[in-house]
Structures are given as structure tokens and as C-alpha cells.
Design a protein around this motif. Structure first.
Motif, PDB file in Angstrom:
ATOM      1  N   ARG A  55       0.874  -1.163   0.000  1.00  0.00           N
ATOM      2  CA  ARG A  55       0.000   0.000   0.000  1.00  0.00           C
ATOM      3  C   ARG A  55       0.915   1.217   0.000  1.00  0.00           C
ATOM      4  NH1 ARG A  55      -3.964  -0.439   4.823  1.00  0.00           N
ATOM      5  NH2 ARG A  55      -1.988  -0.447   5.908  1.00  0.00           N
ATOM      6  N   VAL A  56       0.596   2.221  -0.783  1.00  0.00           N
ATOM      7  CA  VAL A  56       1.411   3.441  -0.839  1.00  0.00           C
ATOM      8  C   VAL A  56       0.525   4.651  -0.539  1.00  0.00           C
ATOM      9  CG1 VAL A  56       1.157   3.685  -3.347  1.00  0.00           C
ATOM     10  CG2 VAL A  56       3.068   4.793  -2.198  1.00  0.00           C
ATOM     11  N   TYR A  57       1.067   5.552   0.269  1.00  0.00           N
ATOM     12  CA  TYR A  57       0.422   6.818   0.603  1.00  0.00           C
ATOM     13  C   TYR A  57       1.366   7.937   0.181  1.00  0.00           C
ATOM     14  CZ  TYR A  57      -2.002   3.984   4.156  1.00  0.00           C
ATOM     15  OH  TYR A  57      -2.718   3.034   4.818  1.00  0.00           O
TER      16      TYR A  57
ATOM     17  N   GLY B 247      -3.500   7.683  -2.027  1.00  0.00           N
ATOM     18  CA  GLY B 247      -3.489   6.866  -0.835  1.00  0.00           C
ATOM     19  C   GLY B 247      -4.843   6.699  -0.198  1.00  0.00           C
ATOM     20  N   PRO B 248      -4.950   5.528   0.359  1.00  0.00           N
ATOM     21  CA  PRO B 248      -3.986   4.460   0.088  1.00  0.00           C
ATOM     22  C   PRO B 248      -4.253   3.823  -1.268  1.00  0.00           C
ATOM     23  CG  PRO B 248      -5.679   3.646   1.559  1.00  0.00           C
ATOM     24  CD  PRO B 248      -5.980   5.107   1.337  1.00  0.00           C
TER      25      PRO B 248
ATOM     26  N   ALA C 265      -3.352   0.349  -3.424  1.00  0.00           N
ATOM     27  CA  ALA C 265      -2.792  -0.998  -3.327  1.00  0.00           C
ATOM     28  C   ALA C 265      -2.137  -1.366  -4.652  1.00  0.00           C
ATOM     29  CB  ALA C 265      -3.881  -2.002  -2.988  1.00  0.00           C
TER      30      ALA C 265
ATOM     31  N   GLN D 214       4.890   7.141   2.042  1.00  0.00           N
ATOM     32  CA  GLN D 214       5.139   5.973   2.875  1.00  0.00           C
ATOM     33  C   GLN D 214       4.558   4.744   2.197  1.00  0.00           C
ATOM     34  OE1 GLN D 214       3.232   5.791   6.753  1.00  0.00           O
ATOM     35  NE2 GLN D 214       4.951   4.650   7.560  1.00  0.00           N
ATOM     36  N   ILE D 215       5.199   3.583   2.414  1.00  0.00           N
ATOM     37  CA  ILE D 215       4.666   2.311   1.935  1.00  0.00           C
ATOM     38  C   ILE D 215       4.469   1.368   3.117  1.00  0.00           C
ATOM     39  CG2 ILE D 215       5.506   2.443  -0.436  1.00  0.00           C
ATOM     40  CD1 ILE D 215       7.902   0.777   0.344  1.00  0.00           C
ATOM     41  N   CYS D 216       3.544   0.420   2.942  1.00  0.00           N
ATOM     42  CA  CYS D 216       3.190  -0.544   3.987  1.00  0.00           C
ATOM     43  C   CYS D 216       2.881  -1.871   3.308  1.00  0.00           C
ATOM     44  CB  CYS D 216       1.966  -0.036   4.735  1.00  0.00           C
ATOM     45  SG  CYS D 216       1.189  -1.241   5.821  1.00  0.00           S
TER      46      CYS D 216
ATOM     47  N   TYR E 150       0.747  -4.300   4.578  1.00  0.00           N
ATOM     48  CA  TYR E 150      -0.505  -4.839   5.115  1.00  0.00           C
ATOM     49  C   TYR E 150      -0.330  -5.737   6.321  1.00  0.00           C
ATOM     50  CZ  TYR E 150      -3.413  -3.079   1.347  1.00  0.00           C
ATOM     51  OH  TYR E 150      -4.078  -2.268   0.476  1.00  0.00           O
TER      52      TYR E 150
ATOM     53  N   TYR F  90       5.978  -1.136   8.041  1.00  0.00           N
ATOM     54  CA  TYR F  90       5.991   0.117   7.295  1.00  0.00           C
ATOM     55  C   TYR F  90       7.410   0.474   6.880  1.00  0.00           C
ATOM     56  CZ  TYR F  90       1.236   0.879   8.872  1.00  0.00           C
ATOM     57  OH  TYR F  90      -0.098   0.756   9.092  1.00  0.00           O
TER      58      TYR F  90
END
Length: 94
Positions: free
Chosen positions: A24-26, A53-54, A56, A79-81, A83, A87
Motif C-alpha cells: 500500500r502506498v500513501y 493513498g492508500p 494498493a 510511505q509504503i506498507c 498490510y 511500514y
């Protein structure tokens, strides 16, 4: 949070979710954002419409990072995550 006083900043590298193979990218108040495969240097996502964001990004295996470019003189961040509450270190474009 890492900071950049240049035209762009890069997040920390994280591994894609091993079960669902996604990230996921914001991005807030940036000109563009891209997600890159850290092992092959292949771009897997790009947006030049500003904030996202977010969002996928699916079908991923391996390690990834995001790069954002500054929007004029405004400060922004990315920022990326993966799931699973892992992070990448967020990055501020100043």
C-alpha cells in the motif's frame, strides 16, 4: 521520518506481503510518486497526479521502496506498507 531538502525523497525498503503479494502506498502533497522493485530496479507503480493513498499495488514479490518528487515549494510525504503492519520509513519532501 527521513527528510530530503532536494527535489525528491526515497522511503525505506520493505518486503511485499508474503500471503497476498501487495503493498500500500500513501503520498501527500507531492508532484509524483513511484514504487520500485529494490532487487531489479523495475518501476511497478507510478502516479503523476499528486497525492495518492492508500493505493494498493498487487502481484508483488520481493523488496520495494517508493520515491516522491516535491510539489513546488510545498512540503509533502510518502510511505509504503505491506498490510502486516510493516511500514517503510516515511519520507518527507521539504
Amino acid at each position: 521520518m527521513s527528510r530530503s531538502t532536494g527535489a525528491y525523497c526515497t522511503t525505506g525498503t520493505i518486503t511485499a506481503n508474503s500471503t497476498r503479494h501487495w503493498l500500500r502506498v500513501y503520498a501527500a502533497n507531492v508532484r509524483s510518486v513511484a514504487v520500485w522493485d529494490a532487487d531489479t530496479n523495475v518501476q511497478v507503480f507510478y502516479n503523476d497526479e499528486g497525492s495518492v493513498g492508500p493505493v494498493a499495488v498487487y502481484g508483488l514479490h520481493g523488496r520495494y521502496y517508493a520515491v516522491a518528487t516535491r510539489n513546488g515549494d510545498s512540503a509533502g510525504s510518502v510511505q509504503i506498507c505491506n498490510y502486516t503492519e510493516v511500514y517503510g520509513e516515511p519520507c518527507a519532501v521539504l
